[in-house]
Structure formats: C-alpha cells, structure tokens
Design an enzyme around this catalytic site. Structure first.
Site, PDB file in Angstrom:
ATOM      1  N   PRO A  47       0.825  -1.211   0.000  1.00  0.00           N
ATOM      2  CA  PRO A  47       0.000   0.000   0.000  1.00  0.00           C
ATOM      3  C   PRO A  47       0.857   1.258   0.000  1.00  0.00           C
ATOM      4  CG  PRO A  47      -0.060  -1.103   2.133  1.00  0.00           C
ATOM      5  CD  PRO A  47       0.675  -2.014   1.221  1.00  0.00           C
ATOM      6  N   PRO A  48       0.237   2.407  -0.291  1.00  0.00           N
ATOM      7  CA  PRO A  48       0.997   3.667  -0.296  1.00  0.00           C
ATOM      8  C   PRO A  48       1.545   3.996   1.081  1.00  0.00           C
ATOM      9  CG  PRO A  48      -1.126   3.925  -1.395  1.00  0.00           C
ATOM     10  CD  PRO A  48      -1.157   2.599  -0.730  1.00  0.00           C
ATOM     11  N   SER A  71     -13.073 -13.096  -1.128  1.00  0.00           N
ATOM     12  CA  SER A  71     -12.751 -13.631   0.200  1.00  0.00           C
ATOM     13  C   SER A  71     -13.807 -13.325   1.261  1.00  0.00           C
ATOM     14  CB  SER A  71     -11.390 -13.084   0.659  1.00  0.00           C
ATOM     15  OG  SER A  71     -11.415 -11.674   0.702  1.00  0.00           O
ATOM     16  N   LYS A  82      -4.473  -8.327   5.908  1.00  0.00           N
ATOM     17  CA  LYS A  82      -5.752  -8.511   6.600  1.00  0.00           C
ATOM     18  C   LYS A  82      -5.546  -8.704   8.104  1.00  0.00           C
ATOM     19  CE  LYS A  82      -8.075 -10.499   2.569  1.00  0.00           C
ATOM     20  NZ  LYS A  82      -8.702 -11.691   1.962  1.00  0.00           N
TER      21      LYS A  82
END
Length: 775
Positions: free
Chosen positions: A356-357, A678, A721
């Site tokens: 991610p950023p 998911s 997650k």
C-alpha cells in the site's frame, strides 16, 4: 635595346617575409648581426647588395639552402640606427638577379650574382598587354579601395612594360609565393599575362565579397550585431564550401565518439551519421536531427561503471538505519550482495515491491542504491499509455526522442544504476500501443542485454542494471510482466513499528523541515502511539507524517510568537494540537450481535475490516445486495446463500426460509467500492446468525472464499488482513487451512496477540464464530 647581363660579387642580405621588386624604393629594418655586417660592407664598396627572400621565415640564421635563388640587386640609399638597436635602411631595387656561388666572408655572406635587366624596347603585343593590365588595375583600384587614386595615376604613367608589371605586382595582395613567381618570370610578356590573370581573379573575389556583404546586410536589418557576424561567417563559408563552418564541432564530436566506449557496431553507426552531418548544410532540416541523434549516442553511458560496495555489514547498517521492519526485503538485498561478492558476475535482479501507499517502497530503493554505492534514478510510470514512452519515437517524427529507459540511463551516467520503476501497475494501453508489453524486454533477464530503443536503433545492454519496480496492487500487473519480476510484498506496519518509525525517522525529519531542534519539541512514546491509534487509519505512514507536521507547525508558531520556548507533547496534549480523535481504536463491535459478521478485506491501500450485515423481512425470498459491491462479491453472496439453503436442516434452520423472507445483505460505507472473493465465509456466517438468531462473537474476524459444497478456499493478502484485524482490536482470526503457511509473514508481536483458527469447511467457521454452538 636589350641590356647586357652582368655578373658581380656582392654582399647578400636575407629578407624574412619580404620581397623587393626592381624600381621599388622601400624601408627595411635590419637587426641580425650578419645582415648588419653585409650592409656595412656594401657601404664600403659601391652600396650594392643582393636581396634574397627566405623560404621559411622561422629560420633565424639562414644558410644558402634556405634562400631563394632569384632575388633583386638593390642600391642602399640611406642607413639610420634606431634606439632599439636595429638599423632602418632605405633601398632601391635595381634589377633581377640570380646568385650562383655562396661564400662566407668573416661574418656575412657574399654571392656572385648574374643580373637580368628588363628590355626597354616593346612590341605591339606588349602594348596591348600593358593597356589591358592598366585597365584591370583601374577596375581593381575602384573596386577594392585598397589602392589610392594617386598610386593608380603613377602606375598608368609608366612606359616601360617590365617596370609596369613590377609596380602592379607590388600593389596586389599576393602571398609571398605569388610575388616570388612574378619575380622569377624574366619574360616581360608572360609577366604581364600573369598579372592580368591575377587581377581578373581579384575582380571575382571582390564581386563575391560584395554579394556576401549584400546578403549579410539584408539579414542584419532584422537582427543585432552578433547575428550579423554569425550570418557573415555563414555566408562566407557557404560560398567557399568550408563545410558550413562545422570543422571544430565535427572534431569535438569525433573525440566524444572515440571516448564514449561504444560497441564497435554502434561506433561505426555514429561515425557514419557524423559523416552525413558533416556533408549537410546547416540550413538543412535533417542536420539538426542528426546532430541531436549523435549527441544522444555520445551522452548515454556505454561503459562507465561504478564499483559496487560489496560490504554486507555496511548494507545492513544502511537498511536498518533508514527503515524499521521490512525484513524480507532487506534479506533479499543482502542475499544479492552475498552472491555478487562470491561470483562477481551476477546479473541485476528485477525486484517488484508490492504494498500500500506510504510503506516506504521508494525510499527503500534509495537505501538499496546507497548500500551498493550505485547511482539512483527513478521514473514514474503512472498514467503512461504510449508505447513510445518506453521504447522511444522513430527519428522520422518531429521532436522524436528516446524512451524513458534510455533517458533514465543518461541521467544515471553509469551502466549499473539502481533503476526504480515507480507505480508499474498504473501503466495503461490505448490506440498508441501497450507500454506494459514494451516493458517485457526491459525486465526480461534473458533479453535486456540487447534492449532496442526506436530512437537509438542500436542494442543497449541493461543487464547490469538493478531494476526495482513498485506497485500498490499486484493483480493490476499483466501476467507476462509479473512473471519476469521477483515479487516482494510489503504489507504495512504494526502500531509498534509505526511508533518507532515516527520516533526515529518522521519526527526528526519534520523537526528539521520546520527549523526546530530536539530541545524545542519532544514527543513522548505515548503521544506517538496515540497519534498512530486515534488520528491515522492506514497501512503506511504518510498520514502519520502529516499529523506530526501539523503539530510542528503549531509549535513553531508558538515559539516564534514567544508563547513558549520548548514543548514536550504528551498523550494528553495530542488532542490539544490535533483536535478531537478522528478514529476509534478497536473497530470491533462492543457486544455480540446477530447478523453482523466482521470480514477482513485487502485493498490497494492495505488491509481493512468490513462489517457485513444481514437483515430479514417478510417477503418471497428476494435477495438484495447493497454497499457498492462488485460482481465478484455479489457472486460470493449468492454462493453463500445457496450453501446455507443446502445445509438448512443440519444447521437447524427452516428449509423453506427463502420462500417467506426477503434477505438484505449490506456492507456499510456504501460510497467505497468493494469487490473480491474472500467474503464468502463472513457472508455465510452472517446469514446463519440472522436466520438462527445466534449472535456472532464480536472478537472474531474471518476471511475465506466459500464454495457451494461449503469448502473454504485459500485467499491472498493474509498479512495485510491480519494487521487490519489487529488495528481493529480483534483477537481471533478465522483463516482457510491452506493459508496456514502465510502466518510466518506476520510480525511476531502481532502473532502473539492473536489466536488463529484454520478451517477447511464452512461448518468449522460457524462453530467458532457463532455463540452458543458447541465447539
């Protein structure tokens, strides 16, 4: 009547860069000792000397082989000693002469000279030649303005043809060799013809100068003096065919080509283009194109290479100094260094950092470059849609230039930089081509040693480059391109890691940018943790850095306005600087609820938790899905419903529940798009909870894809997650059995605070998640 030839023995006076014709009266400065002695001897006798011109003016003490055989007998009329020690002599040329014997007497040379006096009688042909010569000389006088009108009148009044020829020759801008040729021409008619031809050539040169001046004058009307001088030079060179004045530039380019270290085939091409450029006029449109192409060829690094710093301990220190966490990436870099140190010939690997950023992908690449002591170059691929951005444009197009790869290599200046391809998944394609396909050759270790750019058209070796690509979402990268890269996932940071990053990196950086010292502003560990928990909700640290910058700005204002001299930010004072808390720590529900399951999702900005709600109402079995769900998630919901219907009896549900009730499945934050396979387990759990009226444990988060038979299939993004579940305050995580191997990627500090339940069937997940079910 013809004069007789006479042989006499006279002193010799060598002339340097000067020639005296018969009948000429001229001042000569004499400084050499031998020449002065020769003059003194002449004055003792009959004042006659023989003037012979040196062949090479650089010879200081000429011998007989250094002198012209034919010269001029002259009469010394006057001698004057100057203050600087030289003697100024006034001589008058008498007759042409040729020396035969050369002797040294004391300290000066003496020669035997045979004189060749001009005939005084003339015939009709000579009269015609004299008339033509005078006419041509008159034209030259008027055109050149280098000869005065009085001089012309003096010349025109001369009756002797030989004297006329010599007088005209003395006033023409002839080189020394040309004047010597006139002196050696004893035949008067030939001498006259020769001078008529020379005057004719001078007329053409003067006309040419006029045309050039007219052209330059016209160009000067619209420009300044500098442009005028440049245009005049150009015009002269065009008329003379002097290769458009590019001699110096061509020589410089030739040296740069030789020094560039190109492969032989490329060097041959460069020299061929240089030859074309040399023959083209500057005004030609293609001239600039070829010049620009050669400039690129000599500027790109072909052999310039930096020496790798193969020190594993130093590299480890640099990586640990600049980054907390990211152990898998650091380990991979150290492995590369170890193999390089062992083999000395390993090709540069192609790494792809996915995460991610704000997790430090770009800064990590910079640290890798520093640890290797290599040059670092970065290009952003976000929004690139044109294939020519990678491969370059053909040189036939106006404004053509190489692609970003070659441009980056030019910027690096070496053949082995660390080359960062930022946001590689954001390349897209349209009618202008597919840049991701063009990138295949760049990132293929078996092909990139002969990369071909459309502009350069010569193969270029990229095999020494350490390519590092970054991406937020691996699924957006085309399969063939993804296959060529070694993918390393960077999931994000835990709270503890974020706190350490803020303490060791972000806070000192912001203090420096805001002109503060560590004594003026300090953050307690509790304050940093509070900022992480209640003012940011991200996988990276960009938002965290913005919050720290906000506090620094406010403290700077206080110090400047003399409100305080130093500030220590504690957990209590964070709210004073940043306002009310923006997020609630622990996003889990405060109590067990029916029909509300906590799912775990993976997005391009990291992991996140989803509250999946199921509501039942009287109806005819209608299924309604809301929350801006994508097609894949809608299909997961339908699959979960079919699974629940097939297991209704075993789950203690009414087999016909779908005939009397409408089912509404909703995922809050409806403005945020949500998609992925998911969520099947979470949806099924929420359905069963709502239908059976059994609450779902609030501390349980779940993820997994479900099939119609109830099997739970593996998913991706386990680390992301899990970190999101930890941030939300969950303590139990339900994962597919096949994802058990991914637990090792989760930081140990997080694993210790979570309980993982691995299931292969949906029934197992229901037993764990639903309250009141025997486990």
């Amino acid at each position: 009547m013809a004069k007789k030839k006479v042989t006499k023995r006279v002193p010799l006076l060598p002339l340097r860069g000067l020639l005296v014709f018969p009948t000429m009266v001229l001042h000569i400065d004499v400084g050499r000792e031998r020449s002065v002695a020769a003059l003194e001897q002449a004055l003792l006798e009959d004042n006659i000397v023989f003037l012979a011109t040196q062949k090479d003016i650089s010879v200081e003490q000429p011998e007989k082989e250094d002198l012209q055989k034919i010269g001029t007998l002259a009469y010394v009329k006057q001698m004057l000693k100057l203050p600087n020690g030289t003697i100024r002599v006034l001589v008058e040329g008498l007759e042409r002469g040729q020396w035969k014997s050369y002797e040294e007497e004391e300290n000066f040379p003496v020669v035997e000279v045979t004189s060749f006096p001009d005939e005084t009688e003339r015939d009709a042909e000579q009269d015609a030649l004299m008339r033509l010569l005078v006419e041509h000389f008159e034209k030259y006088t008027k055109a050149s303005k280098k000869v005065t009108n009085e001089t012309y009148k003096t010349v025109a009044d001369i009756e002797e043809p030989g004297r006329l020829a010599d007088m005209v020759a003395s006033h023409l801008p002839l080189k020394m060799a040309g004047k010597q040729e006139v002196l050696e021409t004893f035949d008067i008619s030939k001498r006259l013809e020769m001078l008529i031809g020379r005057l004719h050539n001078e007329h053409e040169v003067i006309d040419l100068e006029k045309r050039i001046n007219q052209r330059v004058k016209k160009a000067m009307e619209q420009t300044q003096k500098e442009f005028y001088l440049r245009e005049q030079m150009k015009a002269i060179q065009q008329e003379l065919g002097d290769k458009d004045g590019k001699t110096g530039e061509i020589s410089d380019l030739k040296k740069r080509i030789d020094a560039a270290g190109m492969p032989e085939s490329t060097k041959k091409t460069a020299l061929k283009e240089l030859d074309r450029y040399e023959k083209l006029p500057s005004a030609a449109a293609e001239s600039g194109i070829i010049r620009n192409y050669i400039e690129w060829l000599v500027t790109i690094p072909w052999s310039e290479k930096t020496e790798d710093r193969l020190d594993i301990k130093y590299a480890e220190e640099v990586l640990n100094r600049d980054h907390d966490g990211l152990e898998s990436v650091k380990e991979r870099v150290l492995e590369y260094l170890a193999v390089q140190q062992m083999t000395k010939s390993l090709r540069g690997p192609i790494l792809c950092l996915v995460g991610p950023p704000g997790v430090g992908k770009t800064s990590l690449a910079k640290s890798i470059a520093e640890s290797l002591d290599r040059k670092f170059v970065r290009i952003s691929l976000g929004g690139v849609r044109d294939e020519s951005e990678i491969r370059g444009h053909r040189r036939t197009y106006v404004g053509a230039m190489p692609g970003r790869i070659i441009q980056g290599m030019k910027k690096a200046g070496t053949v082995n930089p660390v080359f960062l391809l930022d946001e590689i998944e954001k390349m897209s394609n349209d009618f202008r081509g597919d840049p991701s396909s063009a990138m295949l050759e760049v990132l293929d270790p078996e092909q990139n040693n002969s990369f071909s750019d459309h502009y350069i058209e010569e193969t270029y070796d990229l095999s020494n480059v350490l390519f590092i690509a970054t991406a937020n979402d691996l699924s957006s990268i085309p399969g063939p391109l993804r296959d060529r890269m070694e993918v390393i996932s960077i999931a994000g940071y835990t709270e503890a890691e974020k706190t350490q990053i803020a303490k060791n990196h972000l806070a000192p950086k912001q203090l420096e940018e805001h002109g503060l010292t560590a004594e003026q502003l300090q953050f307690t560990d509790e304050a940093l943790l509070s900022i992480v928990r209640y003012y940011t909700r991200e996988a990276g640290v960009r938002g965290l850095e913005r919050q720290l910058a906000s506090i620094c700005r406010k403290v700077t204002k206080q110090i400047v306005s003399k409100e305080t001299e130093a500030v220590e930010v504690t957990e209590k004072e964070v709210e004073e600087y940043l306002g009310k808390r923006k997020f609630r720590y622990g996003m889990a529900e405060t109590e067990n609820q029916i029909g509300v399951a906590t799912g775990l999702a993976y997005t391009t900005v990291g992991g996140d938790t989803l509250q999946i709600e199921v509501s039942l109402s009287p109806g005819k079995g209608k299924l309604q899905l809301t929350g801006k769900l994508g097609d894949v998630m809608k299909e997961s919901a339908q699959t979960a419903l079919s699974f629940v219907r097939s297991r209704a009896e075993s789950l203690g549900l009414d087999p016909n529940f779908h005939e009397s009730q409408d089912i509404h499945i909703h995922v809050p934050e409806g403005a945020v798009p949500k998609d992925g396979p998911s969520a099947g387990v979470a949806i099924a759990t929420a359905l069963v909870s709502s239908l059976s009226k059994r609450p779902i444990r609030r501390e349980v988060g779940m993820t997994g894809e479900i099939t119609l038979r109830g099997r739970v299939l593996p998913i991706g993004g386990v680390k992301e997650k899990t970190l999101s579940a930890h941030r939300a305050g969950l303590t139990t995580i339900i994962l597919p059995k096949d994802n058990e191997r991914d637990i090792e990627d989760i930081p140990e500090t997080v694993r210790e605070q979570l309980t993982f339940k691995f299931v292969s069937e949906a029934d197992e997940a229901l037993e764990i998640a639903l309250e009141g079910v025997n486990k």
